[in-house]
Design an enzyme around this catalytic site. Structure first.
Site, PDB file in Angstrom:
ATOM      1  N   THR A  13      -9.516   2.786  -5.080  1.00  0.00           N
ATOM      2  CA  THR A  13      -9.219   3.845  -6.059  1.00  0.00           C
ATOM      3  C   THR A  13     -10.473   4.573  -6.529  1.00  0.00           C
ATOM      4  OG1 THR A  13      -7.252   2.731  -6.849  1.00  0.00           O
ATOM      5  CG2 THR A  13      -8.271   4.232  -8.388  1.00  0.00           C
ATOM      6  N   ASP A  63      -7.736   1.659   1.686  1.00  0.00           N
ATOM      7  CA  ASP A  63      -7.118   1.047   0.513  1.00  0.00           C
ATOM      8  C   ASP A  63      -7.318  -0.454   0.755  1.00  0.00           C
ATOM      9  OD1 ASP A  63      -4.381   1.645  -1.502  1.00  0.00           O
ATOM     10  OD2 ASP A  63      -4.912  -0.397  -0.916  1.00  0.00           O
ATOM     11  N   SER A  64      -7.725  -1.186  -0.257  1.00  0.00           N
ATOM     12  CA  SER A  64      -8.114  -2.579  -0.005  1.00  0.00           C
ATOM     13  C   SER A  64      -6.952  -3.470   0.410  1.00  0.00           C
ATOM     14  CB  SER A  64      -8.854  -3.166  -1.205  1.00  0.00           C
ATOM     15  OG  SER A  64      -7.959  -3.479  -2.242  1.00  0.00           O
ATOM     16  N   SER A  65      -5.722  -2.955   0.384  1.00  0.00           N
ATOM     17  CA  SER A  65      -4.630  -3.765   0.942  1.00  0.00           C
ATOM     18  C   SER A  65      -4.823  -3.952   2.441  1.00  0.00           C
ATOM     19  CB  SER A  65      -3.251  -3.136   0.704  1.00  0.00           C
ATOM     20  OG  SER A  65      -3.303  -2.042  -0.118  1.00  0.00           O
ATOM     21  N   THR A  95      -9.450  -2.499  -5.976  1.00  0.00           N
ATOM     22  CA  THR A  95      -9.291  -3.640  -6.888  1.00  0.00           C
ATOM     23  C   THR A  95      -8.227  -4.638  -6.422  1.00  0.00           C
ATOM     24  OG1 THR A  95      -7.661  -2.498  -8.271  1.00  0.00           O
ATOM     25  CG2 THR A  95      -9.981  -2.241  -8.883  1.00  0.00           C
ATOM     26  N   ASP A  96      -7.255  -4.152  -5.600  1.00  0.00           N
ATOM     27  CA  ASP A  96      -6.122  -5.029  -5.272  1.00  0.00           C
ATOM     28  C   ASP A  96      -6.547  -6.350  -4.628  1.00  0.00           C
ATOM     29  OD1 ASP A  96      -4.376  -3.209  -6.325  1.00  0.00           O
ATOM     30  OD2 ASP A  96      -3.751  -2.361  -4.407  1.00  0.00           O
ATOM     31  N   THR A 281      -2.609 -25.158  -8.904  1.00  0.00           N
ATOM     32  CA  THR A 281      -1.533 -24.953  -9.874  1.00  0.00           C
ATOM     33  C   THR A 281      -1.094 -23.484  -9.923  1.00  0.00           C
ATOM     34  OG1 THR A 281      -0.901 -25.078 -12.204  1.00  0.00           O
ATOM     35  CG2 THR A 281      -3.233 -24.720 -11.760  1.00  0.00           C
ATOM     36  N   GLN A 282       0.167 -23.291 -10.271  1.00  0.00           N
ATOM     37  CA  GLN A 282       0.678 -21.927 -10.451  1.00  0.00           C
ATOM     38  C   GLN A 282       0.239 -21.343 -11.787  1.00  0.00           C
ATOM     39  OE1 GLN A 282       4.951 -21.909 -10.031  1.00  0.00           O
ATOM     40  NE2 GLN A 282       4.869 -23.151  -8.180  1.00  0.00           N
ATOM     41  N   CYS A 283      -0.228 -22.217 -12.687  1.00  0.00           N
ATOM     42  CA  CYS A 283      -0.612 -21.729 -14.023  1.00  0.00           C
ATOM     43  C   CYS A 283      -1.927 -20.948 -13.935  1.00  0.00           C
ATOM     44  CB  CYS A 283      -0.823 -22.905 -14.974  1.00  0.00           C
ATOM     45  SG  CYS A 283       0.636 -23.890 -15.192  1.00  0.00           S
TER      46      CYS A 283
HETATM   47  N1  ASP Z   1      -4.768   0.216  -3.998  1.00  0.00           N
HETATM   48  C1  ASP Z   1      -6.127   0.320  -4.488  1.00  0.00           C
HETATM   49  C2  ASP Z   1      -7.007  -0.546  -3.610  1.00  0.00           C
HETATM   50  O1  ASP Z   1      -7.015  -1.728  -3.779  1.00  0.00           O
HETATM   51  C3  ASP Z   1      -6.186  -0.100  -5.909  1.00  0.00           C
HETATM   52  C4  ASP Z   1      -7.545   0.031  -6.560  1.00  0.00           C
HETATM   53  O2  ASP Z   1      -8.586   0.194  -5.975  1.00  0.00           O
HETATM   54  O3  ASP Z   1      -7.569  -0.049  -7.814  1.00  0.00           O
HETATM   55  O4  ASP Z   1      -7.676  -0.055  -2.732  1.00  0.00           O
END
Ligand code: ASP
Length: 344
Positions: A13, A63-65, A95-96, A281-283
């Site tokens: 982003t 996009d980091s996905s 950020t993802d 843990t899931q917590c």
């Molecule tokens: N979809 C974006 C990414 O991870 C989200 C971000 O950067 O905030 O590339």
């Protein structure tokens, strides 16, 4: 004192604009740098005049996905190639999956003696309310520590909003807040308020050993979150057909799983095929304590590793990294050990 900082732009982003199809997509570094006058001109208030920047882009910007272990390896190689000539490194990243990349890189680098700072933004730098400029400026202070008389943080870390977090302790906790990341089980390495305070007592001691990189990651792992009614039979099938070498098992609470026979069979199959179970843990907060409840008894096996207070991102990347780089006889010990400050 002058400082040399290497900035690697990977996408996210931070540098995104709305594309023709209406969604946000990353732009090139050339477009971005025009929006960063303090960095581009370096004369702007002279804040960065003692920094010598090198900029590189990891192509293609994503996009980091779309991040992959191969991309982690390429990021690591870029840093290694420029390691001697720079005092610190910044990776601009979406950020993802940023917490996966920061965790993965923390394992890749052994004997790290310089900061590798990952950052990004919730709003693109083209937006009037962007957090990207402040995030990058803060990252420059941490990476270019010499120029600002700040203590060196010789770790892979995340610099976001007013936090510097250990990379393998961080999780993305908000899709919206500028405070996008937190470190549920570990204090901030530094706080970026009006003054910058580094929590020296948390830092790894700097060492003089040669930097070593191990950057293989196995993709024969799965991340399984148990839920009421979940049947492990398909997991047993994957183990019996040798499709997986490791499981991050996200248990209930302090390390609890259902008590039925299928769950005992799961652990037996893991023992038979040497499929490691890293129990977490899931917590979001706290750690597992195997044996505290009867319902964790079936995890009492040498093939099950106590993940303690590790984050999901660090657990998964640690498992991928250990399986990718070490022979079967060494894996359980490596996973049990605290390698880079990822567990308490
Ligand atoms: N979809 C974006 C990414 O991870 C989200 C971000 O950067 O905030 O590339």
């Amino acid at each position: 004192m002058k400082s040399r900082v290497f900035i690697l732009y990977t996408g996210g982003t931070f540098g995104m604009k709305t594309s023709d199809t209406g969604g946000l997509a990353p732009s090139s570094w050339d477009e971005i740098i025009d929006y960063l006058p303090a960095i581009k001109n370096q004369t702007f208030f002279h804040y960065f005049s003692d920094i010598e920047f090198t900029f590189e882009t990891l192509e293609p910007v994503i996009d980091s996905s779309d991040i992959t272990p191969e991309a982690w390896e390429r990021i690591a190689q870029k840093i290694e190639e420029n390691y001697k000539d720079n005092d610190g490194f910044i990776v601009i990243h979406g950020t993802d999956t940023l917490a996966y990349t920061s965790s993965a890189l923390s394992f890749v680098f052994e004997n790290l003696d310089k900061p590798i700072v990952l950052t990004g933004a919730q709003l693109p730098i083209f937006h009037p309310r962007t957090d990207g400029i402040v995030n990058l400026s803060n990252a420059i202070y941490i990476a270019g520590h010499k120029a600002f008389g700040i203590e060196c943080i010789p770790e892979v870390c995340i610099c976001f909003n007013d936090d510097v977090l250990r990379g393998n302790r961080a999780v993305k906790t908000s899709t919206n807040d500028f405070e996008g990341f937190s470190s549920p089980n570990f204090e901030n390495l530094a706080n970026l308020e009006q003054n910058i305070t580094v929590n020296s007592y948390l830092l790894y001691r700097r060492n003089t050993k040669d930097l070593r990189l191990l950057s293989n990651f196995s993709n024969k792992v799965v991340n399984v979150t148990i839920f009421p009614g979940y049947s492990p039979l398909s997991l047993i099938d994957l183990i019996n057909t040798n499709k997986i070498d490791g499981i991050v098992l996200k248990t209930f609470g302090a390390g609890n799983i259902p008590t039925g026979k299928d769950w005992t069979r799961l652990i037996e199959a893991c023992e038979k095929h040497n499929t490691i179970v890293l129990a977490t843990t899931q917590c979001p907060n706290g750690k597992i304590e195997l044996g505290q409840y009867e319902s964790s008894k079936s995890l009492n096996s040498s093939i099950v590793i106590d993940g303690k207070d590790i984050t999901s991102e660090a657990a998964l990347t640690k498992l991928m990294w250990v399986i990718g780089n070490f022979t079967e006889d060494k894996r359980c010990k490596m996973l049990t050990n605290n390698l880079r400050g990822e567990i308490s």
